[in-house]
Motif scaffolding. Sequence first.
Motif, short mmCIF file in Angstrom:
data_model
loop_
_atom_site.label_atom_id
_atom_site.label_comp_id
_atom_site.label_asym_id
_atom_site.label_seq_id
_atom_site.Cartn_x
_atom_site.Cartn_y
_atom_site.Cartn_z
N GLU A 148 1.25 -11.29 14.49
CA GLU A 148 2.02 -11.09 15.64
C GLU A 148 3.61 -11.28 15.74
O GLU A 148 4.13 -11.10 16.73
N ASP A 149 3.97 -11.00 14.43
CA ASP A 149 5.50 -11.17 14.35
C ASP A 149 6.01 -9.87 14.27
O ASP A 149 7.14 -9.45 14.80
N ILE A 150 5.34 -8.67 13.90
CA ILE A 150 5.78 -7.29 13.75
C ILE A 150 5.11 -6.55 14.91
O ILE A 150 3.90 -6.38 14.71
N THR A 151 5.92 -6.15 15.72
CA THR A 151 5.26 -5.37 16.99
C THR A 151 5.91 -4.00 17.13
O THR A 151 5.79 -3.24 17.73
N SER A 152 7.16 -4.04 16.55
CA SER A 152 7.88 -2.71 16.38
C SER A 152 8.87 -2.40 15.00
O SER A 152 8.79 -3.31 14.18
N VAL A 153 9.43 -1.20 14.94
CA VAL A 153 10.00 -0.89 13.71
C VAL A 153 11.20 -2.04 13.51
O VAL A 153 11.63 -2.18 12.39
N GLU A 154 11.94 -2.49 14.56
CA GLU A 154 12.86 -3.56 14.58
C GLU A 154 12.58 -4.66 13.62
O GLU A 154 13.28 -5.44 13.01
N ASP A 155 11.27 -4.86 13.93
CA ASP A 155 10.86 -6.28 12.97
C ASP A 155 10.47 -6.04 11.68
O ASP A 155 10.07 -7.00 11.05
N LEU A 156 10.65 -4.69 11.21
CA LEU A 156 10.34 -4.62 9.78
C LEU A 156 11.80 -4.90 8.92
O LEU A 156 11.81 -4.82 7.69
N ALA A 157 12.72 -5.38 9.50
CA ALA A 157 13.99 -5.84 8.83
C ALA A 157 13.67 -6.72 7.77
O ALA A 157 13.12 -7.65 8.19
N SER A 168 -9.17 -5.59 9.37
CA SER A 168 -8.21 -6.18 8.68
C SER A 168 -6.99 -5.66 9.15
O SER A 168 -5.85 -6.37 8.96
N LEU A 169 -6.56 -4.81 9.60
CA LEU A 169 -5.52 -3.95 10.10
C LEU A 169 -5.25 -3.27 11.30
O LEU A 169 -6.18 -3.08 12.10
N LYS A 170 -4.07 -3.25 11.81
CA LYS A 170 -4.09 -2.64 13.25
C LYS A 170 -2.88 -2.10 13.31
O LYS A 170 -1.72 -2.40 12.60
N MET A 171 -2.66 -1.16 14.24
CA MET A 171 -1.27 -0.24 14.37
C MET A 171 -0.64 -0.86 15.56
O MET A 171 -0.89 -1.40 16.51
N ALA A 178 -2.35 -3.52 -0.49
CA ALA A 178 -1.19 -4.30 -0.56
C ALA A 178 -0.85 -5.04 0.71
O ALA A 178 -0.54 -6.41 0.76
N VAL A 179 -1.07 -4.44 1.77
CA VAL A 179 -0.81 -5.11 3.16
C VAL A 179 -2.06 -6.05 3.62
O VAL A 179 -1.99 -7.15 3.67
N GLN A 180 -3.24 -5.67 2.80
CA GLN A 180 -4.41 -6.58 3.23
C GLN A 180 -4.46 -7.71 2.32
O GLN A 180 -4.86 -8.54 2.89
N ASN A 181 -3.99 -7.68 1.00
CA ASN A 181 -3.77 -8.78 0.22
C ASN A 181 -2.72 -9.56 0.56
O ASN A 181 -2.47 -10.71 -0.16
N GLY A 182 -1.71 -9.24 1.30
CA GLY A 182 -0.44 -9.97 1.29
C GLY A 182 0.72 -9.67 0.73
O GLY A 182 1.81 -10.35 0.80
N THR A 183 0.46 -8.79 -0.22
CA THR A 183 1.77 -8.38 -1.31
C THR A 183 2.71 -7.73 -0.54
O THR A 183 3.91 -7.76 -0.67
N SER A 184 2.21 -6.70 0.75
CA SER A 184 3.07 -6.36 1.61
C SER A 184 2.93 -6.76 2.81
O SER A 184 1.87 -7.16 3.29
N ASP A 185 4.41 -6.67 3.74
CA ASP A 185 4.14 -7.38 5.14
C ASP A 185 3.37 -6.09 5.95
O ASP A 185 2.84 -6.43 7.09
N ALA A 186 3.67 -4.83 5.80
CA ALA A 186 3.09 -3.92 6.60
C ALA A 186 3.05 -2.45 5.84
O ALA A 186 3.71 -2.47 4.58
N ILE A 187 2.55 -1.47 6.26
CA ILE A 187 2.67 -0.17 5.76
C ILE A 187 3.31 0.65 6.88
O ILE A 187 2.88 0.48 8.09
N LEU A 188 4.12 1.69 6.51
CA LEU A 188 4.50 2.84 7.29
C LEU A 188 4.31 4.00 6.57
O LEU A 188 4.78 4.25 5.58
N TYR A 189 3.41 4.76 7.26
CA TYR A 189 3.10 6.02 6.81
C TYR A 189 2.69 7.06 8.04
O TYR A 189 2.70 6.73 9.13
N ASP A 190 2.20 8.42 7.68
CA ASP A 190 1.99 9.35 8.24
C ASP A 190 0.71 8.94 9.37
O ASP A 190 -0.28 8.26 9.04
#
Length: 253
Positions: A124-133, A197-200, A170-182
């Motif tokens: 619930e912490d990442i809802t926009s690109v600004e939250d990826l900092a 396990s994932l949502k946009m 990596a996102v599903q197992n917690g190694t990465s916080d998010a994925i950014l892709y096409d």
Amino acid sequence: MVASLALMTGLTACSSGGGADEDAPLEDSYVVATDTSFVPFEFKEGGEYVGFDIDLINAIADEAGFKVDLKTTNFDGIIPGLQTGTFDIAIAGITIKPERAEKVDFSDPYYKSGLRIGVPVDNEDITSVEDLAGKNIATRLGSTSADYINNNIDGAKAQTFEQLDQAYLAVQNGTSDAILYDAPNVAYYIKTKGEDSLKMVGDLLEAQDYGIAMAQGNENLVKAVNEALATIKENGTYDEIYKKWFGEAPPSE
């Protein structure tokens, strides 16, 4: 005199073989490079390579009158392969960018995309690109999304992977916080493999045009590909392929 003429003829023959021939006639077949894991554009299913891009390049080849000799490689090897002559054509969701256009020739755009963020369903912490900092963000090696992370998101680390499945895992197992892709790939993965396990989240970023890349120097090939692309858009073939893979008609231009 005879010896001199023979020497001149030999020099002329040698000099004509160097460089690309812009007016070269079309070949019977071309080596076409694609990636193997960019669903729904190109992926392996039942031992065969399928996807939107695969159907599209085959339709273009049929219209233009050449055969496709399909070769697969990692995405970051596509443009170097075109530059060295290993491949003639490449279709793999390749964004048309000025720096790429200095190295290869591009067709007219065939698909408009953008970037989307994917996070764990309980995040619930990442809802926009600004939250990826400052976050660890998974993406594909050599992609425009990796460039976007490095150039636009403060303190973020782009964790790049050769295979997209690795990035999602990596996102599903917690190694990465998010994925950014096409955007279409993120949506398709979540729909088919990551629904539980994932949502946009967030808005569509960086609207992009995909193009078919070709080794530089063959203007006739570029022209033939563009003419064939225009024809299949006019006769409805493109719409049929688009609907097959995305479940709806393409947006009006």
